[in-house]
Design an enzyme around this catalytic site. Sequence first.
Site, PDB file in Angstrom:
ATOM      1  N   GLN A   1       0.847  -1.198   0.000  1.00 10.04           N
ATOM      2  CA  GLN A   1       0.000   0.000   0.000  1.00 10.04           C
ATOM      3  C   GLN A   1       0.882   1.247   0.000  1.00 10.04           C
ATOM      4  OE1 GLN A   1      -2.847   0.392   3.235  1.00 10.04           O
ATOM      5  NE2 GLN A   1      -3.906   2.086   2.228  1.00 10.04           N
TER       6      GLN A   1
ATOM      7  N   HIS B   1      -8.505   1.386  -1.135  1.00  8.94           N
ATOM      8  CA  HIS B   1      -8.896   1.228  -2.545  1.00  8.94           C
ATOM      9  C   HIS B   1      -8.748  -0.231  -2.936  1.00  8.94           C
ATOM     10  CE1 HIS B   1      -4.643   2.363  -2.209  1.00  8.94           C
ATOM     11  NE2 HIS B   1      -4.405   1.509  -3.204  1.00  8.94           N
TER      12      HIS B   1
END
Length: 113
Positions: free
Chosen positions: A93, A99
Amino acid sequence: MDCLFCKIACGEIPANIIYRDDLIVVFDDINPQAPHHKVIIPQKHIATLNEVHDEDSDLIGHMALSGAMLAKQLNIANEGYRLVLNCNPGAGQSVFHIHFHLLGGRRMNWPPG
Ligand code: 5GP
Ligand code: ZN
């Protein structure tokens, strides 16, 4: 809030937005890892999956179902596609606003590495 994806959601930073509703925004990834690579974000800022709480379960479900809906629209639903959510730097990430990556249009390998 100094967050790249919040700025994309509100239009302050441009992106090629392909879908938007009250809860989520979906746009093309700037550095695509597959012929189809979309980013599915909630309008609400949540930094990582570790900060998702019970009251967000409908939102997370909506993000996943929207990924499936878009996969059908992109004609990758039958051949196969991947919905990926990286949580924290050790998993890759790099933007701390949750997301899903929607990836498709090529053969996906497993394990993902
Ligand atoms: P992560 O590494 O956090 O799982 O995914 C972040 C994704 O956001 C990456 O795939 C990266 O290419 C994408 N990304 C980073 N900055 C931008 C940007 O300014 N615009 C768009 N459209 N995508 C971005
Ligand atoms: Zn944000």
